[in-house]
Write a protein that holds these residues in place. Sequence first.
Motif, mmCIF file in Angstrom:
data_model
loop_
_atom_site.group_PDB
_atom_site.id
_atom_site.type_symbol
_atom_site.label_atom_id
_atom_site.label_comp_id
_atom_site.label_asym_id
_atom_site.label_seq_id
_atom_site.Cartn_x
_atom_site.Cartn_y
_atom_site.Cartn_z
ATOM 1 N N ILE A 35 -11.276 -35.406 19.178
ATOM 2 C CA ILE A 35 -11.463 -35.335 17.887
ATOM 3 C C ILE A 35 -10.538 -34.015 17.211
ATOM 4 C CG2 ILE A 35 -13.440 -33.487 18.350
ATOM 5 C CD1 ILE A 35 -14.825 -34.622 15.808
ATOM 6 N N GLU A 36 -10.106 -34.203 15.993
ATOM 7 C CA GLU A 36 -9.087 -33.336 15.265
ATOM 8 C C GLU A 36 -9.653 -32.169 14.385
ATOM 9 O OE1 GLU A 36 -5.611 -33.538 12.011
ATOM 10 O OE2 GLU A 36 -5.431 -34.861 13.851
ATOM 11 N N PHE A 37 -9.559 -31.040 14.631
ATOM 12 C CA PHE A 37 -10.048 -30.095 13.727
ATOM 13 C C PHE A 37 -9.164 -29.215 12.933
ATOM 14 C CE2 PHE A 37 -11.078 -25.319 13.773
ATOM 15 C CZ PHE A 37 -11.866 -25.372 12.617
ATOM 16 N N ASN A 38 -9.375 -29.453 11.544
ATOM 17 C CA ASN A 38 -8.314 -28.740 10.881
ATOM 18 C C ASN A 38 -8.769 -27.537 10.174
ATOM 19 O OD1 ASN A 38 -6.684 -27.891 8.763
ATOM 20 N ND2 ASN A 38 -6.285 -29.919 7.790
ATOM 21 N N GLY A 39 -8.693 -26.432 10.453
ATOM 22 C CA GLY A 39 -9.208 -24.996 9.944
ATOM 23 C C GLY A 39 -8.268 -24.563 8.832
ATOM 24 N N GLY A 40 -7.740 -25.253 8.111
ATOM 25 C CA GLY A 40 -6.644 -24.975 7.033
ATOM 26 C C GLY A 40 -7.632 -24.054 5.875
ATOM 27 N N ASN A 41 -9.084 -24.509 5.747
ATOM 28 C CA ASN A 41 -9.735 -23.771 4.706
ATOM 29 C C ASN A 41 -10.484 -22.446 5.287
ATOM 30 O OD1 ASN A 41 -11.273 -25.209 6.201
ATOM 31 N ND2 ASN A 41 -12.842 -25.748 4.729
#
Length: 66
Positions: A35-41
């Motif tokens: 699963i991919e986690f994008n913490g950009g925000n």
Amino acid sequence: ELPVNGNVSIKIFDINGRLIKTLLNENKNAGRYEIEFNGGNLASGIYYYRIEAGSFSQVRKMILLK
């Protein structure tokens, strides 16, 4: 990797224990998953993630750097 079918939950929490995001909360068949986690925000800092699958539960710390 899941040895048996079951409900899987992955949640992200901030340093104060507040729920930030639920990445996954669904039934999965036995097998290997990513699963991919994008913490950009999110702000840089320390976060915790909790993985629950059947009777298995684990909390780990992660550091988000930008």
